[in-house]
Scaffold this motif. Sequence first.
Motif, PDB file in Angstrom:
ATOM      1  N   LYS A 158       0.834  -1.206   0.000  1.00  0.00           N
ATOM      2  CA  LYS A 158       0.000   0.000   0.000  1.00  0.00           C
ATOM      3  C   LYS A 158       0.862   1.246   0.000  1.00  0.00           C
ATOM      4  N   ILE A 159       0.306   2.291  -0.596  1.00  0.00           N
ATOM      5  CA  ILE A 159       0.891   3.631  -0.591  1.00  0.00           C
ATOM      6  C   ILE A 159      -0.163   4.556   0.006  1.00  0.00           C
ATOM      7  N   ILE A 160       0.171   5.206   1.103  1.00  0.00           N
ATOM      8  CA  ILE A 160      -0.757   6.103   1.784  1.00  0.00           C
ATOM      9  C   ILE A 160      -0.158   7.495   1.782  1.00  0.00           C
ATOM     10  N   ILE A 180       8.492   7.922   2.917  1.00  0.00           N
ATOM     11  CA  ILE A 180       9.210   6.960   3.752  1.00  0.00           C
ATOM     12  C   ILE A 180       8.786   5.545   3.363  1.00  0.00           C
ATOM     13  N   ILE A 181       9.734   4.637   3.453  1.00  0.00           N
ATOM     14  CA  ILE A 181       9.491   3.231   3.151  1.00  0.00           C
ATOM     15  C   ILE A 181       9.582   2.454   4.460  1.00  0.00           C
ATOM     16  N   ILE A 182       8.524   1.744   4.776  1.00  0.00           N
ATOM     17  CA  ILE A 182       8.471   1.005   6.040  1.00  0.00           C
ATOM     18  C   ILE A 182       9.397  -0.209   5.975  1.00  0.00           C
ATOM     19  N   GLY A 183      10.168  -0.387   7.050  1.00  0.00           N
ATOM     20  CA  GLY A 183      11.073  -1.533   7.117  1.00  0.00           C
ATOM     21  C   GLY A 183      10.579  -2.608   8.056  1.00  0.00           C
ATOM     22  N   LYS A 184      10.143  -2.193   9.220  1.00  0.00           N
ATOM     23  CA  LYS A 184       9.609  -3.122  10.212  1.00  0.00           C
ATOM     24  C   LYS A 184       8.132  -2.833  10.371  1.00  0.00           C
ATOM     25  N   GLY A 185       7.311  -3.821  10.108  1.00  0.00           N
ATOM     26  CA  GLY A 185       5.872  -3.614  10.163  1.00  0.00           C
ATOM     27  C   GLY A 185       5.347  -3.536  11.585  1.00  0.00           C
ATOM     28  N   GLY A 186       4.052  -3.308  11.680  1.00  0.00           N
ATOM     29  CA  GLY A 186       3.459  -3.281  13.009  1.00  0.00           C
ATOM     30  C   GLY A 186       2.089  -2.655  13.007  1.00  0.00           C
ATOM     31  N   ARG A 187       1.406  -2.844  14.113  1.00  0.00           N
ATOM     32  CA  ARG A 187       0.080  -2.272  14.352  1.00  0.00           C
ATOM     33  C   ARG A 187       0.128  -1.504  15.664  1.00  0.00           C
ATOM     34  N   SER A 196      -0.829   3.396  11.591  1.00  0.00           N
ATOM     35  CA  SER A 196      -0.762   2.010  12.058  1.00  0.00           C
ATOM     36  C   SER A 196      -1.835   1.695  13.095  1.00  0.00           C
ATOM     37  N   THR A 197      -2.554   2.707  13.547  1.00  0.00           N
ATOM     38  CA  THR A 197      -3.659   2.444  14.459  1.00  0.00           C
ATOM     39  C   THR A 197      -4.789   1.710  13.753  1.00  0.00           C
ATOM     40  N   PHE A 198      -5.068   2.100  12.505  1.00  0.00           N
ATOM     41  CA  PHE A 198      -6.211   1.490  11.816  1.00  0.00           C
ATOM     42  C   PHE A 198      -5.826   0.458  10.771  1.00  0.00           C
ATOM     43  N   THR A 199      -4.549   0.398  10.371  1.00  0.00           N
ATOM     44  CA  THR A 199      -4.123  -0.610   9.401  1.00  0.00           C
ATOM     45  C   THR A 199      -2.739  -1.107   9.774  1.00  0.00           C
ATOM     46  N   THR A 200      -2.497  -2.366   9.553  1.00  0.00           N
ATOM     47  CA  THR A 200      -1.183  -2.934   9.830  1.00  0.00           C
ATOM     48  C   THR A 200      -0.203  -2.498   8.754  1.00  0.00           C
ATOM     49  N   LEU A 201       0.862  -1.835   9.164  1.00  0.00           N
ATOM     50  CA  LEU A 201       1.920  -1.496   8.229  1.00  0.00           C
ATOM     51  C   LEU A 201       2.833  -2.695   8.035  1.00  0.00           C
ATOM     52  N   VAL A 202       3.258  -2.919   6.798  1.00  0.00           N
ATOM     53  CA  VAL A 202       4.120  -4.058   6.487  1.00  0.00           C
ATOM     54  C   VAL A 202       5.357  -3.549   5.755  1.00  0.00           C
ATOM     55  N   PRO A 203       6.448  -4.322   5.761  1.00  0.00           N
ATOM     56  CA  PRO A 203       7.658  -3.893   5.064  1.00  0.00           C
ATOM     57  C   PRO A 203       7.388  -3.590   3.589  1.00  0.00           C
ATOM     58  N   GLY A 204       7.938  -2.468   3.149  1.00  0.00           N
ATOM     59  CA  GLY A 204       7.734  -2.035   1.770  1.00  0.00           C
ATOM     60  C   GLY A 204       6.578  -1.079   1.580  1.00  0.00           C
ATOM     61  N   ASP A 205       5.720  -0.931   2.581  1.00  0.00           N
ATOM     62  CA  ASP A 205       4.669   0.088   2.497  1.00  0.00           C
ATOM     63  C   ASP A 205       5.309   1.469   2.396  1.00  0.00           C
ATOM     64  N   ILE A 206       4.613   2.374   1.734  1.00  0.00           N
ATOM     65  CA  ILE A 206       5.137   3.720   1.513  1.00  0.00           C
ATOM     66  C   ILE A 206       4.158   4.745   2.076  1.00  0.00           C
ATOM     67  N   ILE A 207       4.693   5.699   2.825  1.00  0.00           N
ATOM     68  CA  ILE A 207       3.906   6.837   3.295  1.00  0.00           C
ATOM     69  C   ILE A 207       4.481   8.083   2.647  1.00  0.00           C
TER      70      ILE A 207
END
Length: 284
Positions: free
Chosen positions: A74-76, A133-140, A232-243
């Motif tokens: 995803k790209i947000i 920014i590109i997410i490296g470590k995912g999380g909720r 990350s409160t409403f969606t799980t961020l995963v590696p490779g996601d872009i904000i």
Amino acid sequence: MNLVTFTAAGRQHWGVTASGGVLALSGEFPQWRTLRNVIEAGAIPQVLAAWRGRTASHPDGTFTHDIPIPDPEKIICVGVNFPDRNAEYKDGQDAPPFMSLFPRFARSFTGHGAPLIRPPESHQLDYEGEIAIIIGKGGRRIPEADAHSHIAALTLCNEGTIRDWVRHAKFNVTQGKNWDRSGAMGPWAVPFTDPAQITDVALETRVNGELRQSDRTGRMLFPVARQIAYISTFTTLVPGDIIVTGTPTGAGARFDPPIWLKPGDVIEVSAEGIGTLRNGVADE
């Protein structure tokens, strides 16, 4: 050196920047098909170590840049994230209590050096220079205090927009933000090692050499760490996601009359420590 995705002789590769070109490494690590897989495996240090002492496999002029992460989940995008940008809305609100968000799809971006595509349905193609920014470590529900540790890399974005289409609906801008190849991302992904890389850096956009946008990330209404925590409160961020973190004032729509992009224009988005993303414009 920086991470890069590129195409040469009709084949996509990933690798690192090197003097006078790029060094392809994807063939040496077949277990990781794209840079998203590299990030997911936590393998950026391993990839960077493979570069040492080596020269470019593909000299400049023999390849084209692709967007750094060609297959994000995803790209947000964050909207209205600088004080002067907020003032453009003239609604009397000093700062919005919550950030504005919308999605973009990878197909709506092209790489560094390729033209933004102006569709026949509208000539109101506009630019928006941003840091992504590109997410490296995912999380909720990532705590804001820990947010920077979830960043893998930084890149640049021209969040090209078809202005009249963002006003087609009452509650969203998605259709004006997702025309194929209307925006750009790149040229590369800069590994993230220090919060100073994002907390207060200069961001500028030039069109045909004229400075149109200029601000600093330290003036963001919603800093990057807060963006990560909130999203990350409403969606799980995963590696490779872009904000995509927000654009300063100065887009073409804000001139009187508006100045839309046209074939022949050159747009350059620059940020300290990241580089310059450069694109032209072409009709579809």
